[in-house]
Scaffold this active site. Sequence first.
Site: not given
Ligand SMILES: Cc1ncc(C[n+]2csc(CCOP(=O)(O)OP(=O)(O)O)c2C)c(N)n1
Length: 700
Positions: A33, A271, A428, A490
């Site tokens: 990234h 990204h 939670e 539950h």
């Molecule tokens: C709980 C979770 N779901 C999915 C992902 C996979 N994932 C990594 S980055 C991302 C998108 C994040 O977007 P953003 O926060 O806008 O980051 P940017 O594109 O600006 O780097 C996803 C869906 C993850 N890391 N954690």
Amino acid sequence: MTQQGWADARDALVVAHARVLPLDIVQAKGNGHAGTAVSLTPALYVLFQEYLRHDPADDRWWGRDRFVLSAGHTSLSLYLQLYLSGYGLEIEDLRAARAFGSLTPGHPEFGHTRGVETSTGPLGQGIANAVGMAMARQRMRTMLDPHAPAGQSPFDHRIWCLAGDGCLQEGISHEAGALAGHLKLEDLILIWDDNEVTIEGDTAIATSEDVPARWAAYGWHIVTIDDAEDPDAIRAGFDAAVAHRGGPVFVRLRTRIGHPMPTVGGTGAAHSGAPGADEIARTKQILGLDPEEWFAMPAELLEHARTVRRRGAAAHAEWDERLEGWRQQNPAAAELHARLERGALPDGWLDALPVFAPGEALATRIANARVLEALTERLPELWGGSADLAETNGTMVAGMESFLPPYATSEEWPGAPGGRMLHFGIREHAMGGILNGISVTSPTRPYGATFLCFSDYMRPSVRLAALMKLPVTYIWTHDSVALGEDGPTHQPVEHLWALRGIPGMTLVRPADGNETVAAWIRMMTRPDGPVGLALSRQALPTLDVDRQVVLDGTGRGAYVVADHGGGGLPDLVLIATGSEVSLALQAREELGTAGVRARVVSAPCLEWFDHESEEYRDAVLPPEVAARVSVEAGNGVGWHRYVGSHGEVVSVEDFGVSGSGAAVLAAAGLTVEHVVAAAHRSLERATGQRHRVAAGGRAG
Ligand SMILES: Cc1ncc(C[n+]2csc(CCOP(=O)(O)OP(=O)(O)O)c2C)c(N)n1
């Protein structure tokens, strides 16, 4: 100010060189990234150089500000600043990003890379961690230095957190944000990288709410930085954030992802993934860098950036002096502080623990409440609460002040900003993330409570606690279908094994009050990761076993609570946990009348048992005895490992039903009759012959 608002022209050059490193790294690797790190570099450089109080020579310094990268996928954003600040990362480490064994893994890992405050990557968790850190700071300050004016105590520091769109979309951030605003946590600054891009591209496909308005509604003060390329605008935003008192601050930092990449910048393609050599060359040209040069960071620029170490060392020295002054003036608090730093427990703390007498019947959740009450008095580091189930979870400790700002206290809930009883609300997941933040940053011992069934709502945070080896305690009550009337929605079924399945997670299911006490002794004296207590709603008889045997045996995970009297090996072993230990004892009686010499093993904690020596394990579960039955009111997933191929598993394999606990247990087959029948089946398999009972004699 010189070039584009930088105090020193070299800063502009450091930023220009640093922000293209992620492009070079990801291009060379082919994955990773890069884009977010490119556009965030100016703001994070301002933060690490001018605002964050930190000493790269001592990343565990208590007085440091914490920086949490909630958007863990942009780990390069953080690694770049750790490299520029002199935490020990060098350019080779950056180039090795994501490689096996490198100091720069794909997502930041606590305990692996100096300067990483918490493991992040599952989006949103870092925000809850940061809220927990702010709460821990407040609790530490109230415990140790309550009267110092704001900003004057050695226990004051700021928590900075950086989150992306992903973090803010995740439910955990809504929960944690709402709670932090309600609690009016100060010195907590959340920076939102507002770049309108996630993996699928434009955020408009999935969200259209007014994010700052939402955070304002939670009670956060909103600051906007419109130009993430302008150091003065960044400073103005950070100054406003730092100056705000009375609650947390939400900084909207408007960025263009991957800026200044000309084509890929501002799109989902920035990204992750390699941007392409041409795009990188053009980006370098835009920044006035040599497009042919890769992984460039001139030594004199790096040296300049690393002068932050001198400022950090000076701040640390000044803090040391302040701490010393505080010690002189607060000898009792200083003693407590020293004990906490050592991870030691006060003399005589064990004396406070309750003793439960055989014959007494009470639910383990009630026994646990008695333990908490006793420990609360002796251990100020112990604190926590429930997700709105305090009374039924047994976390309402008499005389304990709630952690609440003045406006939220009441006659029913007297409290103070650094109180010890936490009211998470019905949140939670945030509770799990907050407990992690508290535990990862302070020597306090936090706990959180809910019904075992709803451990699912916090599971992602539990998993991270295990990954980070954080000594968090979960009080999970109503631990089986025996909870009865609330019915199958539950009633936990798969939860016990689902939790045991998390590496590093310890699950304890005590059979009675004394086993509950023993669990706390082991947790407090040998903290090595999260422990979940699975506690009964229903009353359970106190085992008629010598208390010391119970304390020792529970600490070892499993032990013999009843044996045949005749010497030699038993015919059969019944292994049970929690509420089913008394069921196993009844079955043993019945088997005894049929001539079967059965042993009953209580196994409150399979993880502790697994770590015992082979000798101990074989003494409890003799390998020669193949006839074995496990009894636990949950599904049977992992029990085969303990009962072997001749064994039988008495378990709950389907959802429960609504009804009285006794009726539900009977319907699920958790009866003496079923356990006895399972015992006979196992004996038959183990002996290879039809198992019948000789008249008045031993089974054969
Ligand atoms: C709980 C979770 N779901 C999915 C992902 C996979 N994932 C990594 S980055 C991302 C998108 C994040 O977007 P953003 O926060 O806008 O980051 P940017 O594109 O600006 O780097 C996803 C869906 C993850 N890391 N954690």
